[in-house]
Motif scaffolding. Structure first.
Motif, PDB file in Angstrom:
ATOM      1  N   VAL A  51       0.845  -1.188   0.000  1.00 42.16           N
ATOM      2  CA  VAL A  51       0.000   0.000   0.000  1.00 42.16           C
ATOM      3  C   VAL A  51       0.887   1.247   0.000  1.00 42.16           C
ATOM      4  O   VAL A  51       1.643   1.484   0.942  1.00 42.16           O
ATOM      5  N   ILE A  95      -8.829  -0.059  -0.520  1.00 40.58           N
ATOM      6  CA  ILE A  95      -8.084  -1.311  -0.344  1.00 40.58           C
ATOM      7  C   ILE A  95      -9.037  -2.503  -0.287  1.00 40.58           C
ATOM      8  O   ILE A  95      -8.834  -3.521  -0.956  1.00 40.58           O
ATOM      9  N   TRP A 109      -4.661 -12.588   1.757  1.00 38.30           N
ATOM     10  CA  TRP A 109      -3.919 -11.366   1.471  1.00 38.30           C
ATOM     11  C   TRP A 109      -3.028 -10.957   2.636  1.00 38.30           C
ATOM     12  O   TRP A 109      -3.436 -10.982   3.795  1.00 38.30           O
ATOM     13  N   VAL A 144      -0.970  -7.546   3.641  1.00 35.72           N
ATOM     14  CA  VAL A 144      -0.860  -6.130   3.291  1.00 35.72           C
ATOM     15  C   VAL A 144       0.374  -5.542   3.964  1.00 35.72           C
ATOM     16  O   VAL A 144       0.593  -5.729   5.163  1.00 35.72           O
ATOM     17  N   ALA A 179      -1.943  -0.134   6.256  1.00 38.53           N
ATOM     18  CA  ALA A 179      -1.880  -1.596   6.308  1.00 38.53           C
ATOM     19  C   ALA A 179      -2.405  -2.104   7.652  1.00 38.53           C
ATOM     20  O   ALA A 179      -3.170  -3.074   7.717  1.00 38.53           O
ATOM     21  N   ILE A 200      -8.209  -9.737   5.092  1.00 35.17           N
ATOM     22  CA  ILE A 200      -6.750  -9.630   5.152  1.00 35.17           C
ATOM     23  C   ILE A 200      -6.213 -10.573   6.214  1.00 35.17           C
ATOM     24  O   ILE A 200      -6.588 -10.475   7.390  1.00 35.17           O
ATOM     25  N   ALA A 217      -0.697  -8.325   8.316  1.00 36.67           N
ATOM     26  CA  ALA A 217      -0.139  -7.046   7.888  1.00 36.67           C
ATOM     27  C   ALA A 217       1.280  -6.903   8.408  1.00 36.67           C
ATOM     28  O   ALA A 217       1.614  -7.405   9.488  1.00 36.67           O
TER      29      ALA A 217
END
Length: 486
Positions: free
Chosen positions: A68, A130, A149, A151, A161, A172, A175
């Motif tokens: 990001v 996002i 995912w 991030v 994130a 997500i 992170a």
């Protein structure tokens, strides 16, 4: 006032310099149809959000990495890509995406940057961008919608994130947030406090000379002759009159020379070697020269290196402010009207003199720095308005008390912004990874860009970054794992 305005944006906009000159990661840039307003179902407008994609390391049942971008224009992240994201992608058999933030670079939701347009610029809208991207992009590629995912973000990108994992844990898996400020704060006087602490660790005599110079400057501007001498000494474009805002601007600009020297210590593409902390202190400690004269010499070198086209020192940044008042997307020498808007409406981050008056003077409090919000966006953007918006941000995302799970926070021990970072593990939620910086800044390091030795910004490999984080990164691989809590 250029450097004072930069005080409001230096945390993030510096990435423009680093990431704007080379090719984009992976294949050519692409565009994704994004919603204009995620919070108004009646608004059907859309715009094209820029992103990049590389599928070369993906294998069946692999992950998806989303880097990001924060508040900067970029078409290249070669440093962190090579030394962190690509090794991680190989480890996770991951496809990887790089998503540009709305209103930065070529991601333009509206045709201009007027206040009417900037109402669609916020971290909340960016988080929805996002989430919508993660939801829809699998339809365009060869992997299942159920792909997990990870991030990743740096600085404000790391903030996003973190908040994305916090807000959308079902979308997500994990992170990684690097030097991510999670606490919004109007008066961030700790910035200069940390700068002074870093300088003191290495050269306390230099700090004494800086303090002496500021005392001499304060005394000199008390009378007309002194102001004339200072105008000539610092080659000011506009002569000093004694106006309080004018004086505040001058003190803030001069302090920034050393803040920049610590934050981005002589790192290429950001700060030339001549502007490194050690070089600036060498000037301050020259024998047989008054502290104020040395301070003026430091300023001359920094300004000539960072703004070689400037013939005089525009401490009021009149030209810059005029550019910022325009409603176009034109590059304004690394200063972004868009980011200033976000500091005025969400974050604050005003690097004030509130905690270092003995060194840099007490001339640039947060109330002074916040005046630019009113000047650019209107009288309603006063300090009370900003404080309310900052409070809303912390209430929404919980500041440093955020209970986000399956997240790794990487931080640098000497970063002047570190008071806004999470730096301690929290059992059951997240882990942290500390990167020790330099030894007395005697090498070229960029502490906000992780203080790696030499010029390579995100070169974590030599520091054993991936090896030492192997167990923590392993948590990302295991669906729903709580190993970060252990």
């Amino acid at each position: 006032m250029f450097r004072m305005v930069k005080n409001m944006v230096g945390l993030f906009l510096i990435f423009y310099v680093v990431f704007s000159s080379a090719q984009s990661p992976g294949s050519n840039e692409k565009y994704f149809e994004q919603k204009l307003d995620h919070f108004n179902a009646d608004n059907k407008d859309s715009w094209q959000q820029r992103y990049w994609h590389d599928h070369s390391h993906y294998r069946e049942n692999g992950r998806a990495i989303l880097f990001v971008h924060g508040a900067y224009t970029t078409s290249n992240i070669a440093y962190i890509d090579k030394n962190f994201i690509i090794p991680l992608a190989k480890n996770l058999n991951a496809t990887r995406f790089y998503l540009e933030h709305r209103f930065y670079g070529e991601s333009k939701p509206k045709s201009d940057t007027s206040l009417k347009s900037l109402v669609y610029l916020s971290s909340q809208q960016a988080l929805e961008d996002i989430a919508f991207f993660i939801e829809k992009i699998p339809e365009q590629y060869d992997f299942a919608r159920s792909i997990k995912w990870v991030v990743i973000g740096v600085s404000y990108g790391g903030t996003l994130a973190t908040w994305a994992r916090f807000q959308y844990p079902e979308k997500i898996l994990s992170a990684v947030a690097i030097n991510a400020p999670l606490l919004a704060k109007v008066d961030y006087g700790e910035y200069y406090e940390n700068v002074v602490n870093s300088l003191n660790k290495c050269n306390p005599k230099c700090v004494e000379r800086i303090a002496e110079a500021n005392r001499e400057l304060k005394k000199a501007i008390e009378n007309e002759k002194g102001r004339k001498d200072v105008t000539e000494m610092f080659n000011l474009c506009t002569g000093l009159t004694g106006n309080s805002d004018e004086v505040s601007s001058l003190f803030a600009e001069l302090a920034e020379n050393f803040a920049h020297g610590v934050d981005f210590n002589g790192m290429r593409k950001i700060t030339p070697k001549k502007c490194s902390f050690s070089e600036l202190c060498n000037i301050m400690l020259k024998p047989n020269i008054a502290a104020l004269n040395a301070y003026a010499e430091v300023n001359k070198i920094v300004k000539s290196e960072l703004n070689p086209e400037q013939k005089c020192f525009d401490h009021l940044s009149k030209n810059m402010m005029e550019k910022l008042k325009r409603n176009d997307y034109e590059d304004t020498s690394k200063i972004s009207k868009q980011w200033i808007y976000q500091t005025c409406t969400e974050f604050g981050f005003f690097q004030s003199s509130s905690k270092t008056s003995a060194i840099f003077g007490d001339h640039f409090p947060a109330t002074f720095l916040a005046k630019r919000c009113k000047e650019l966006f209107g009288p309603e953007f006063n300090i009370a308005y900003i404080e309310g918006k900052v409070s809303n941000t912390n209430e929404r995302f919980k500041g440093l008390d955020i209970n986000v799970t399956n997240t790794i926070f990487v931080y640098n021990t000497e970063d002047p912004w570190r008071n806004l970072f999470i730096t301690n593990n929290k059992t059951g939620f997240y882990r942290t990874y500390k990167i020790e910086t330099y030894s007395c800044l005697n090498k070229q390091n960029a502490v906000h860009l992780h203080g790696h030795k030499g010029y390579e910004i995100f070169s974590f490999e030599d520091d054993g970054f991936l090896k030492n984080m192997e167990k923590k990164l392993g948590c990302i691989v295991n669906d729903g794992s709580d190993c970060l809590a252990k």
